[in-house]
Design a protein around this motif. Structure first.
Motif, PDB file in Angstrom:
ATOM      1  N   LEU A   1       0.628  -1.228   0.034  1.00 12.63           N
ATOM      2  CA  LEU A   1      -0.050  -0.040  -0.016  1.00 12.63           C
ATOM      3  C   LEU A   1       0.955   1.142  -0.149  1.00 12.63           C
ATOM      4  CD1 LEU A   1      -2.876  -0.897   2.342  1.00 12.63           C
ATOM      5  CD2 LEU A   1      -3.130  -0.312   0.024  1.00 12.63           C
ATOM      6  N   CYS A   2       1.986   1.018   0.614  1.00 10.74           N
ATOM      7  CA  CYS A   2       2.893   2.189   0.475  1.00 10.74           C
ATOM      8  C   CYS A   2       3.647   2.671  -0.707  1.00 10.74           C
ATOM      9  CB  CYS A   2       4.136   2.118   1.342  1.00 10.74           C
ATOM     10  SG  CYS A   2       3.939   2.265   2.989  1.00 10.74           S
ATOM     11  N   MET A   3       3.525   1.473  -1.674  1.00 11.77           N
ATOM     12  CA  MET A   3       4.001   1.633  -3.016  1.00 11.77           C
ATOM     13  C   MET A   3       2.944   2.372  -3.949  1.00 11.77           C
ATOM     14  SD  MET A   3       7.145   0.648  -2.909  1.00 11.77           S
ATOM     15  CE  MET A   3       7.521   0.831  -4.426  1.00 11.77           C
ATOM     16  N   ILE A   4       1.986   1.816  -3.434  1.00 10.27           N
ATOM     17  CA  ILE A   4       0.517   2.416  -4.341  1.00 10.27           C
ATOM     18  C   ILE A   4       0.616   4.077  -3.910  1.00 10.27           C
ATOM     19  CG2 ILE A   4      -1.864   2.498  -4.552  1.00 10.27           C
ATOM     20  CD1 ILE A   4      -1.848  -0.313  -4.364  1.00 10.27           C
ATOM     21  N   GLN A   5       0.659   4.447  -2.635  1.00 14.54           N
ATOM     22  CA  GLN A   5       0.709   5.812  -2.501  1.00 14.54           C
ATOM     23  C   GLN A   5       1.931   6.568  -2.922  1.00 14.54           C
ATOM     24  OE1 GLN A   5      -0.664   6.307   1.978  1.00 14.54           O
ATOM     25  NE2 GLN A   5      -0.683   3.890   1.663  1.00 14.54           N
ATOM     26  N   ARG A   6       2.900   5.857  -3.100  1.00 13.03           N
ATOM     27  CA  ARG A   6       4.060   6.528  -3.655  1.00 13.03           C
ATOM     28  C   ARG A   6       3.822   6.879  -5.219  1.00 13.03           C
ATOM     29  NH1 ARG A   6       9.962   4.162  -1.771  1.00 13.03           N
ATOM     30  NH2 ARG A   6       9.629   4.634   0.318  1.00 13.03           N
ATOM     31  N   PHE A   7       3.209   5.864  -5.646  1.00 14.46           N
ATOM     32  CA  PHE A   7       2.753   5.822  -7.184  1.00 14.46           C
ATOM     33  C   PHE A   7       1.994   7.002  -7.320  1.00 14.46           C
ATOM     34  CE2 PHE A   7       0.117   5.019 -10.722  1.00 14.46           C
ATOM     35  CZ  PHE A   7       0.803   4.940 -11.811  1.00 14.46           C
ATOM     36  N   ILE A   8       0.915   7.137  -6.794  1.00 12.17           N
ATOM     37  CA  ILE A   8      -0.055   8.426  -6.583  1.00 12.17           C
ATOM     38  C   ILE A   8       0.785   9.637  -6.343  1.00 12.17           C
ATOM     39  CG2 ILE A   8      -2.012   9.344  -5.615  1.00 12.17           C
ATOM     40  CD1 ILE A   8      -3.087   6.316  -4.993  1.00 12.17           C
ATOM     41  N   PHE A   9       1.379   9.677  -5.398  1.00 15.61           N
ATOM     42  CA  PHE A   9       2.281  10.802  -5.319  1.00 15.61           C
ATOM     43  C   PHE A   9       3.075  11.363  -6.324  1.00 15.61           C
ATOM     44  CE2 PHE A   9       1.804  10.540  -0.382  1.00 15.61           C
ATOM     45  CZ  PHE A   9       1.117  11.693  -0.181  1.00 15.61           C
ATOM     46  N   ILE A  10       3.781  10.350  -7.115  1.00 17.20           N
ATOM     47  CA  ILE A  10       4.625  10.783  -8.191  1.00 17.20           C
ATOM     48  C   ILE A  10       3.456  11.233  -9.166  1.00 17.20           C
ATOM     49  CG2 ILE A  10       5.857   9.509 -10.169  1.00 17.20           C
ATOM     50  CD1 ILE A  10       7.078   7.649  -7.827  1.00 17.20           C
TER      51      ILE A  10
END
Length: 170
Positions: free
Chosen positions: A44-53
């Motif tokens: 879920l952290c990786m998904i959130q990072r993708f969204i932030f990017i």
């Protein structure tokens, strides 16, 4: 009153740049947590990072583009939609972290394995469901963990983008 006047006199370019810099700071913090403090990101952290990017890219493009009225609406809508997606992912993450220990889902296969062996739709579904590693609470600041800070940033950045869209400059 001075802040309101400043808000009205600044060009959209500066306001978009502010959003870009906030996300850059948040992403820098995430990389510091990962590589210096060894806080490995969960799915879920990786998904959130993708969204932030994705939000970073839109804010940066808007900064360079300096759109007029119609373009501002498009950027505002896209950034707000991404922010809502981030709110969803961060909320799920917070929910997982507050589950009783006996209700935490089991850890699944790693992201690299899933990307190499599962269809993308199934990978996305597994990532959004989260896993046991998403329930682990790591670093905190002022009593809030990483997903809580992410949620706060998604809300603030989404509101920021909408405010840029609806403001009436001088």
């Amino acid at each position: 009153m001075k802040i309101y006047n400043l808000w009205r006199t600044l060009s959209n370019r500066w306001l978009y740049l502010a959003g870009t810099l906030v996300i850059a700071g948040a992403f820098g913090t995430a990389l510091y947590l990962q590589y210096v403090l060894h806080q490995e990101p969960c799915p879920l952290c990786m998904i959130q990072r993708f969204i932030f990017i994705a939000m970073f890219v839109l804010f940066a493009i808007a900064t360079l583009h300096n759109p007029k009225r119609r373009g501002t609406k498009v950027y505002g809508a896209l950034i707000a939609l991404l922010a809502l997606s981030g709110v969803s992912a961060a909320s799920r993450h917070i929910w997982l972290q507050h589950l009783p220990k006996d209700q935490v889902p089991a850890c699944g296969p790693g992201l690299e394995y899933m990307l190499g062996n599962f269809p993308m739709a199934e990978v996305w579904q597994e990532l959004m469901h989260g896993s046991g590693e998403c329930a682990a609470k790591g670093w905190t600041f002022l009593g809030l963990g990483i997903p809580e800070w992410s949620l706060l940033l998604y809300v603030l950045l989404g509101v920021w983008a909408v405010m840029i869209t609806i403001r009436k400059p001088i």
